[in-house]
Design an enzyme around this catalytic site. Structure first.
Site, PDB file in Angstrom:
ATOM      1  N   ARG A   1      -1.569  -4.253   3.879  1.00  0.00           N
ATOM      2  CA  ARG A   1      -1.163  -3.346   4.962  1.00  0.00           C
ATOM      3  C   ARG A   1       0.198  -3.722   5.552  1.00  0.00           C
ATOM      4  NH1 ARG A   1      -4.413  -2.969  10.743  1.00  0.00           N
ATOM      5  NH2 ARG A   1      -3.213  -1.285  11.689  1.00  0.00           N
TER       6      ARG A   1
ATOM      7  N   PHE B   1     -14.373  -2.779   1.228  1.00  0.00           N
ATOM      8  CA  PHE B   1     -15.352  -1.777   0.785  1.00  0.00           C
ATOM      9  C   PHE B   1     -15.291  -1.560  -0.723  1.00  0.00           C
ATOM     10  CE2 PHE B   1     -13.948  -0.121   5.112  1.00  0.00           C
ATOM     11  CZ  PHE B   1     -14.843  -0.928   5.784  1.00  0.00           C
TER      12      PHE B   1
ATOM     13  N   GLU C   1     -18.540   4.754  -0.887  1.00  0.00           N
ATOM     14  CA  GLU C   1     -17.771   4.064  -1.917  1.00  0.00           C
ATOM     15  C   GLU C   1     -18.537   3.895  -3.224  1.00  0.00           C
ATOM     16  OE1 GLU C   1     -16.136   3.111   2.072  1.00  0.00           O
ATOM     17  OE2 GLU C   1     -18.167   3.082   1.197  1.00  0.00           O
TER      18      GLU C   1
ATOM     19  N   ARG D   1       0.835  -1.198   0.000  1.00  0.00           N
ATOM     20  CA  ARG D   1       0.000   0.000   0.000  1.00  0.00           C
ATOM     21  C   ARG D   1       0.876   1.257   0.000  1.00  0.00           C
ATOM     22  NH1 ARG D   1      -1.889   1.911   5.948  1.00  0.00           N
ATOM     23  NH2 ARG D   1      -0.216   0.940   7.149  1.00  0.00           N
TER      24      ARG D   1
ATOM     25  N   HIS E   1      -5.358  -3.010   2.169  1.00  0.00           N
ATOM     26  CA  HIS E   1      -5.758  -3.733   3.378  1.00  0.00           C
ATOM     27  C   HIS E   1      -6.500  -5.031   3.062  1.00  0.00           C
ATOM     28  CE1 HIS E   1      -4.794   0.245   4.822  1.00  0.00           C
ATOM     29  NE2 HIS E   1      -4.823  -0.171   6.068  1.00  0.00           N
TER      30      HIS E   1
ATOM     31  N   SER F   1      -4.595   5.962   5.163  1.00  0.00           N
ATOM     32  CA  SER F   1      -4.407   4.515   5.246  1.00  0.00           C
ATOM     33  C   SER F   1      -4.112   3.895   3.884  1.00  0.00           C
ATOM     34  CB  SER F   1      -5.644   3.859   5.852  1.00  0.00           C
ATOM     35  OG  SER F   1      -5.837   4.280   7.183  1.00  0.00           O
TER      36      SER F   1
ATOM     37  N   ASP G   1      -7.774  -5.496  12.851  1.00  0.00           N
ATOM     38  CA  ASP G   1      -9.053  -4.964  12.350  1.00  0.00           C
ATOM     39  C   ASP G   1     -10.132  -6.038  12.290  1.00  0.00           C
ATOM     40  OD1 ASP G   1      -7.850  -2.545  12.167  1.00  0.00           O
ATOM     41  OD2 ASP G   1      -7.934  -2.383   9.987  1.00  0.00           O
TER      42      ASP G   1
END
Length: 312
Positions: free
Chosen positions: A163, A79, A54, A7, A105, A33, A113
């Protein structure tokens, strides 16, 4: 060998290629992020925060892409692929627009998470959209080259980033990245290990461990899951007679499924899959989760020996 999250490389690539290409970047209120804030700082006039919306972000990006622009939309994989699926299918895929989906992620390595954010289904979801290209880079170099390949490609692209910091495997100055082509990393004659993303360094380590036992493993890196390199897979199956796939994704619908389809149609051989075995993730430290779900060099090596035993 240094480590950097893919990322992070994604953000660096957007900022770099923003100089060379007229790209527009959208984010769904997660730019720190997803690392699109790197592009935002450099090209604020070409960056837009769509908020926690989104579906609207993708639809808006599609409208802009319809005018001839190349647009990146970014959010967490859960998402991006999940919440905005309808808009990706109908507003981006169907008209074959230049919207590139930067999904970060992904996988259980998101860690603490938890299951709701650890997307293990996104490759399977995106594979069902006609004309969608899927890129899953293994390190920073592949991530940067994948972003440029996505920009140059005419049509929608799904890019999958993680991530967790991962080893830097390739040298950008010499590494050849070609969309739709797998990369053989090691020669072998007893079994082939086909890996993607975070599992590529684990596959390399598995190959070394097998070599210590006198087993010759061919290692193939698949950074483009769709369109997949049918030729390199069929050739490996014919020459080694056994296949193991490794991915940070559900074994249903991802790399394992894509490889199995090729084998069934070209060269059926024993094949075993390493991945999350139709399970949700859970909250925990990434290293502990990867171990618990069998996403390790040790498990890949064990599956390779089992696949060899299945040869007739």
């Amino acid at each position: 060998m240094g480590k950097i999250a893919t990322r992070e490389a994604y953000g660096l690539a957007l900022a770099e290629f923003g100089e060379k290409y007229d790209i527009i970047v959208f984010d769904a209120d997660l730019s720190k992020s997803t690392k699109t804030d790197t592009f935002k700082k450099k090209f604020p006039e070409r960056f837009f925060n769509a908020g926690i919306a989104e579906a609207n972000m993708v639809a808006t990006a599609a409208g802009i892409a319809a005018t001839g622009k190349t647009v990146f939309v970014s959010s967490f994989a859960m998402f991006a692929a999940g919440r905005a699926f309808e808009q990706i299918r109908n507003s981006v895929g169907y008209p074959h627009l230049n919207v590139k989906i930067g999904a970060t992620h992904a996988g259980i390595s998101v860690g603490e998470d938890g299951a709701t954010h650890q997307c293990l289904e996104d490759i399977g979801i995106m594979r069902t959209i006609p004309g969608m290209v899927i890129l899953n880079p293994a390190d920073a170099t592949e991530s940067i080259l994948a972003v440029e390949a996505a920009i140059k490609h005419d049509g929608p692209v799904y890019l999958r980033f993680g991530r967790l910091a991962v080893p830097e495997l390739f040298d950008r100055a010499t590494y050849k990245f070609e969309l739709g082509k797998g990369v053989q990393l090691a020669e072998g004659s007893d079994v082939t290990i086909i890996a993607t993303g975070l599992m590529v360094p684990e596959a390399i380590e598995a190959g070394k461990a097998l070599a210590e036992e006198g087993i010759s493993a061919r290692i193939i890196n698949i950074h483009t899951i769709k369109p997949i390199d049918r030729e390199i897979i069929a050739k490996a199956a014919k020459e080694t007679g056994a296949i193991v796939t490794a991915e940070e994704h559900n074994i249903i619908g991802g790399l394992g499924s894509a490889v199995a389809e090729v084998l069934c149609e070209t060269c059926p051989v024993p094949m075993l899959r390493v991945g999350t075995e139709d399970k949700f993730g859970k909250s925990g430290k990434p290293a502990i989760l990867l171990e618990e779900y069998g996403l390790t060099a040790k498990n890949i090596a064990q599956k390779a020996k089992e696949a060899i035993a299945l040869k007739k």
